[in-house]
Design an enzyme around this catalytic site. Structure first.
Site, PDB file in Angstrom:
ATOM      1  N   SER A   1     -30.202 -27.324  57.843  1.00  0.00           N
ATOM      2  CA  SER A   1     -30.773 -26.943  56.548  1.00  0.00           C
ATOM      3  C   SER A   1     -29.885 -25.927  55.836  1.00  0.00           C
ATOM      4  O   SER A   1     -29.235 -25.094  56.487  1.00  0.00           O
ATOM      5  CB  SER A   1     -32.148 -26.322  56.782  1.00  0.00           C
ATOM      6  OG  SER A   1     -32.586 -25.623  55.646  1.00  0.00           O
TER       7      SER A   1
ATOM      8  N   TYR B   1     -37.746 -20.386  60.293  1.00  0.00           N
ATOM      9  CA  TYR B   1     -37.309 -21.774  60.066  1.00  0.00           C
ATOM     10  C   TYR B   1     -35.780 -21.848  60.123  1.00  0.00           C
ATOM     11  O   TYR B   1     -35.207 -22.671  60.831  1.00  0.00           O
ATOM     12  CB  TYR B   1     -37.835 -22.272  58.715  1.00  0.00           C
ATOM     13  CG  TYR B   1     -37.251 -23.608  58.298  1.00  0.00           C
ATOM     14  CD1 TYR B   1     -37.501 -24.751  59.051  1.00  0.00           C
ATOM     15  CD2 TYR B   1     -36.446 -23.723  57.171  1.00  0.00           C
ATOM     16  CE1 TYR B   1     -36.955 -25.983  58.684  1.00  0.00           C
ATOM     17  CE2 TYR B   1     -35.900 -24.939  56.792  1.00  0.00           C
ATOM     18  CZ  TYR B   1     -36.161 -26.066  57.556  1.00  0.00           C
ATOM     19  OH  TYR B   1     -35.617 -27.273  57.181  1.00  0.00           O
TER      20      TYR B   1
HETATM   21  N1  LIG Z   1     -36.497 -32.140  52.323  1.00  0.00           N
HETATM   22  C1  LIG Z   1     -35.595 -31.149  52.252  1.00  0.00           C
HETATM   23  O1  LIG Z   1     -35.253 -30.672  51.161  1.00  0.00           O
HETATM   24  C2  LIG Z   1     -34.954 -30.597  53.495  1.00  0.00           C
HETATM   25  C3  LIG Z   1     -34.059 -29.532  53.360  1.00  0.00           C
HETATM   26  C4  LIG Z   1     -33.453 -29.015  54.502  1.00  0.00           C
HETATM   27  C5  LIG Z   1     -33.714 -29.563  55.747  1.00  0.00           C
HETATM   28  N2  LIG Z   1     -34.610 -30.594  55.862  1.00  0.00           N
HETATM   29  C6  LIG Z   1     -34.847 -31.143  57.201  1.00  0.00           C
HETATM   30  O2  LIG Z   1     -34.775 -32.558  57.139  1.00  0.00           O
HETATM   31  C7  LIG Z   1     -35.685 -33.143  58.060  1.00  0.00           C
HETATM   32  C8  LIG Z   1     -36.601 -34.113  57.341  1.00  0.00           C
HETATM   33  O3  LIG Z   1     -37.290 -33.396  56.324  1.00  0.00           O
HETATM   34  P1  LIG Z   1     -38.372 -34.051  55.381  1.00  0.00           P
HETATM   35  O4  LIG Z   1     -38.262 -33.397  54.066  1.00  0.00           O
HETATM   36  O5  LIG Z   1     -38.311 -35.528  55.501  1.00  0.00           O
HETATM   37  O6  LIG Z   1     -39.700 -33.484  56.077  1.00  0.00           O
HETATM   38  P2  LIG Z   1     -41.055 -34.218  56.487  1.00  0.00           P
HETATM   39  O7  LIG Z   1     -41.985 -33.148  56.948  1.00  0.00           O
HETATM   40  O8  LIG Z   1     -41.505 -35.118  55.386  1.00  0.00           O
HETATM   41  O9  LIG Z   1     -40.608 -35.120  57.723  1.00  0.00           O
HETATM   42  C9  LIG Z   1     -40.601 -34.677  59.042  1.00  0.00           C
HETATM   43  C10 LIG Z   1     -41.456 -35.631  59.862  1.00  0.00           C
HETATM   44  O10 LIG Z   1     -41.391 -35.216  61.222  1.00  0.00           O
HETATM   45  C11 LIG Z   1     -42.660 -35.329  61.796  1.00  0.00           C
HETATM   46  N3  LIG Z   1     -42.760 -34.373  62.890  1.00  0.00           N
HETATM   47  C12 LIG Z   1     -42.838 -33.018  62.801  1.00  0.00           C
HETATM   48  N4  LIG Z   1     -42.930 -32.491  64.034  1.00  0.00           N
HETATM   49  C13 LIG Z   1     -42.893 -33.535  64.902  1.00  0.00           C
HETATM   50  C14 LIG Z   1     -42.964 -33.631  66.307  1.00  0.00           C
HETATM   51  N5  LIG Z   1     -43.089 -32.529  67.078  1.00  0.00           N
HETATM   52  N6  LIG Z   1     -42.901 -34.851  66.891  1.00  0.00           N
HETATM   53  C15 LIG Z   1     -42.775 -35.970  66.113  1.00  0.00           C
HETATM   54  N7  LIG Z   1     -42.731 -35.935  64.782  1.00  0.00           N
HETATM   55  C16 LIG Z   1     -42.787 -34.732  64.180  1.00  0.00           C
HETATM   56  C17 LIG Z   1     -43.634 -35.031  60.676  1.00  0.00           C
HETATM   57  O11 LIG Z   1     -44.910 -35.635  60.907  1.00  0.00           O
HETATM   58  C18 LIG Z   1     -42.931 -35.612  59.463  1.00  0.00           C
HETATM   59  O12 LIG Z   1     -43.388 -36.920  59.185  1.00  0.00           O
HETATM   60  C19 LIG Z   1     -36.390 -31.975  58.733  1.00  0.00           C
HETATM   61  O13 LIG Z   1     -35.719 -31.678  59.949  1.00  0.00           O
HETATM   62  C20 LIG Z   1     -36.221 -30.823  57.753  1.00  0.00           C
HETATM   63  O14 LIG Z   1     -36.283 -29.579  58.397  1.00  0.00           O
HETATM   64  C21 LIG Z   1     -35.229 -31.115  54.764  1.00  0.00           C
END
Ligand SMILES: NC(=O)c1ccc[n+]([C@@H]2O[C@H](COP(=O)([O-])OP(=O)(O)OC[C@H]3O[C@@H](n4cnc5c(N)ncnc54)[C@H](O)[C@@H]3O)[C@@H](O)[C@H]2O)c1
Length: 325
Positions: free
Chosen positions: A128, A153
């Site tokens: 991130s 985080y």
């Molecule tokens: N969207 C952004 O702008 C952004 C920015 C920086 C980093 N990220 C990272 O990218 C990744 C995806 O982000 P996103 O925006 O799609 O988030 P999101 O929350 O929509 O997707 C994450 C998914 O992981 C699942 N999950 C969480 N904990 C879990 C567990 N213990 N076991 C199984 N499933 C689990 C959740 O149910 C969710 O569906 C994450 O690692 C997030 O930290 C996202």
């Protein structure tokens, strides 16, 4: 050879799974469908995936070692896109355990899984932009120091990079971490600013603007992110026998937008004026993000194509259609 996608019911994971299916890959999607945000949105994303040929879903928690072993047993998984995590900066102040469980324990479980896969080729995992903490040198470059996180985080995401490095060193497994910069677009996350603003404006509620609006974000459109993830997945880091086969890249749009300009674009798209509540900076939040993407451009041909003026209307169109407003 199925590709394992963790977090497949999530925003980015569901888009990645669709794109892999589009090009003929088969996908095993894993998600625990937790209720951090609206589960019906996660289920709706998943329903579109399970209707497609080549997609299999397993409801499992990535921190469950036996459960995750069972997911890959008898499958010739060689590549993993690991996106499941507890996301969000603000929630890490109130529920630290969710971050420890998913981002530290869960990440290690997936690394152990990868390490023991007989034909393992490459894992791309989510880091991130928050790892840059309070850094003031812009744009953020992967060479910059990132050892002063300002939220749990961010600390867990940095820890994921460090743990991955040790696995690549010890077990020579190719790993690539991607530092995502504010991803947005259709099927987006309800806890993120663009979604919250759109929802509040349509419901005639005030929008909360932190740091009195003095915020800048590198907003990255989902299709660009997905293209970058897949281009990276297809290019595992080589093992020269000396440096570990691992890399970390920024993946952003390489433009930092004023938050107030983005608010203006949302107002224009919705044809409404938002009632704005200006508030101080939130703990754990950073005033500006801006990605230097030179490395991923050079190594993987990453080429973000979507300016916010083009991407934001697509998000709004999806929002109105999905929520029927
Ligand atoms: N969207 C952004 O702008 C952004 C920015 C920086 C980093 N990220 C990272 O990218 C990744 C995806 O982000 P996103 O925006 O799609 O988030 P999101 O929350 O929509 O997707 C994450 C998914 O992981 C699942 N999950 C969480 N904990 C879990 C567990 N213990 N076991 C199984 N499933 C689990 C959740 O149910 C969710 O569906 C994450 O690692 C997030 O930290 C996202």
């Amino acid at each position: 050879m199925p590709i394992l996608v963790t977090g497949a019911a999530g925003f980015i994971g569901s888009h990645v799974a669709h794109a892999l299916l589009d090009r003929g890959d088969t996908v095993i999607g894993v998600d625990n469908l937790n209720d951090y945000y609206d589960v019906t949105l996660k289920q709706a994303r998943l329903d579109r995936l399970t209707a497609r040929k080549g997609f299999a879903f397993v409801k499992a928690d990535i921190s469950d070692r036996e459960g995750m072993d069972a997911v890959v047993r008898g499958q010739d998984v060689r590549r993993i896109v690991h996106l499941a995590a507890q996301a969000g900066v603000r929630y890490s102040l109130t529920n630290p355990w969710a971050y420890i469980q998913a981002n530290l324990l869960g990440h290690t479980v997936i690394l152990e899984l990868a390490r023991h896969l007989p034909n393992f080729e490459h894992m791309v995992y989510a880091s991130s932009s928050s790892v840059y903490g309070g850094n003031t040198k812009l744009p953020f470059a992967v060479e910059d120091r990132v050892d002063q996180p300002i939220s749990l985080y961010a600390a867990t995401k940095k820890a994921d990079e460090l743990i991955s490095h040790s696995y690549a060193h010890l077990f020579r497994i190719p790993l690539t971490g991607l530092r995502f910069f504010t991803v947005y677009g259709p099927w987006g996350r309800p806890d993120m600013a663009m979604f919250l603003f759109t929802k509040a404006i349509l419901e005639n509620r005030p929008i909360q603007i932190f740091n009195n609006g003095e915020m800048k974000r590198d907003f990255t459109y989902i299709d660009d992110i997905v293209a970058g993830i897949i281009a990276t997945l297809d290019r595992p880091p080589a093992d020269d026998g000396k440096t570990p086969p691992q890399r970390v890249y920024n993946i952003g749009n390489n433009r930092s937008e004023d938050l107030m300009r983005v608010v203006g674009l949302i107002e224009r798209e919705l044809n409404r004026t938002a009632e704005k509540q200006f508030l101080p900076m939130q703990p754990g939040d950073v005033p500006a993000t801006y990605a230097d993407i030179t490395a991923i451009q050079r190594d993987c041909g990453f080429d973000p194509k979507t300016p916010i003026d083009a991407g934001l209307p697509k998000f709004i169109r999806w929002y109105r259609d999905f929520y029927k407003v």
